[in-house]
Design an enzyme around this catalytic site. Structure first.
Site, PDB file in Angstrom:
ATOM      1  N   HIS A  21      36.976  46.987  34.975  1.00 16.81           N
ATOM      2  CA  HIS A  21      38.252  46.636  34.324  1.00 16.81           C
ATOM      3  C   HIS A  21      38.104  46.203  32.857  1.00 16.81           C
ATOM      4  CE1 HIS A  21      40.641  47.296  37.806  1.00 16.81           C
ATOM      5  NE2 HIS A  21      40.060  46.354  38.524  1.00 16.81           N
ATOM      6  N   HIS A  27      34.847  40.259  44.973  1.00 14.41           N
ATOM      7  CA  HIS A  27      35.526  38.960  44.981  1.00 14.41           C
ATOM      8  C   HIS A  27      35.350  38.240  46.321  1.00 14.41           C
ATOM      9  CE1 HIS A  27      38.526  40.252  41.543  1.00 14.41           C
ATOM     10  NE2 HIS A  27      37.329  40.775  41.392  1.00 14.41           N
TER      11      HIS A  27
HETATM   12 FE   LIG Z   1      36.648  42.123  39.824  1.00 16.42          FE
HETATM   13 FE   LIG Z   2      35.603  45.298  39.359  1.00 14.37          FE
END
Ligand SMILES: [Fe+2]
Ligand SMILES: [Fe+2]
Length: 260
Positions: A68, A177
């Site tokens: 990202h 995550h």
């Molecule tokens: Fe991430």
């Molecule tokens: Fe990622």
């Protein structure tokens, strides 16, 4: 010496928690270096230049990133300028920034921080195994090298860790995550964890408000995801490194709950 690596920082709640208690965390853990993944620190997706500076000013030594990182244009310029932020090394050479950087602190060995991105269930990039070999070949002998491998698949992360065992002081996975319970030192001395986890809202889907995520699954339609509210968790792993050998002597999961 000790290196604390933190999982993906999500949104303002994650940023606030990291910037607000990093000093305390350093004291508690005895960490000499703090490396944090910042790819979700701005609104949950991406990292703006302003937010990156906030994290660095608060004492994060190096920000690692991932898929990202390209969202905010101002980050492209900052990646060219500020060597404390890295992007995965296995992007084409045309991409701004670098995949490996060095941190120096008085009285401690130089630390090289490498960032790589996986290819399984992710946007195609160059081979992370080959990129790691290339980057590590160019390293001076006396550096302590660590890696954030930003990847989805547990098998890909384990495979790279075994491939690089003994060549790195630590390899930590990010991107999911979700913190894994497998922190350990591999036989040749590389500290390893499959995923560092989340620095962000705890009552959430990967840091984001569950409602729109549920709707996306139930309706199949795209939704706007926003960082969730409520308590925040900081997750990562703490690695103890033997300075003379540049290898890990311990690797442990680390987490701290924060009420905001
Ligand atoms: Fe991430
Ligand atoms: Fe990622």
């Amino acid at each position: 010496m000790k290196i604390l690596m933190l999982g993906d920082i999500v949104g303002r709640p994650g940023r606030r928690a990291v910037t607000g208690c990093l000093k305390e965390v350093r004291e508690e853990t005895g960490a000499d270096f703090v490396i944090a993944n910042g790819e979700n620190a701005s609104g949950g997706i991406g990292l703006s230049a302003k937010n990156a500076r906030e994290l660095l000013n608060a004492g994060v030594d190096v920000i690692t990133t991932g898929n990202h990182i390209w969202k905010f244009r101002d980050m492209h310029a900052l990646l060219r300028k500020d060597s404390r932020i890295v992007r995965p090394a296995n992007y084409p050479a045309e991409a701004p920034g670098k995949g490996l950087t060095y941190i120096e602190k008085e009285g401690l060995p130089r630390v090289a921080v490498m960032n790589l991105q996986g290819r399984t269930f992710m946007h195609p990039v160059d081979c992370p195994f080959k990129a790691a070999e290339r980057e590590l070949e160019a390293l001076p002998e006396d550096v302590v090298a660590v890696c954030d491998f930003h990847a989805e698949a547990t098998g890909e992360k384990q495979a790279l860790a075994w491939h690089l065992d003994g060549k790195l002081a630590a390899l930590a996975g990010t991107h999911t995550h979700v913190q894994t319970a497998d922190a350990r030192v591999l036989p040749e001395g590389t500290g390893y964890i499959t995923d560092l986890g989340l620095c962000g809202p705890w009552n959430s889907c990967l840091g984001m408000e569950p409602g729109p995520v549920i709707t996306r699954f139930t309706s199949g339609l795209p939704q706007r995801f926003v960082p969730a509210g409520g308590p925040v968790i900081l997750q990562g792993a703490l690695f103890t490194i033997d300075q003379s050998s540049g290898k890990a002597t311990s690797a442990s999961v680390w987490s701290k709950e924060i009420r905001q």
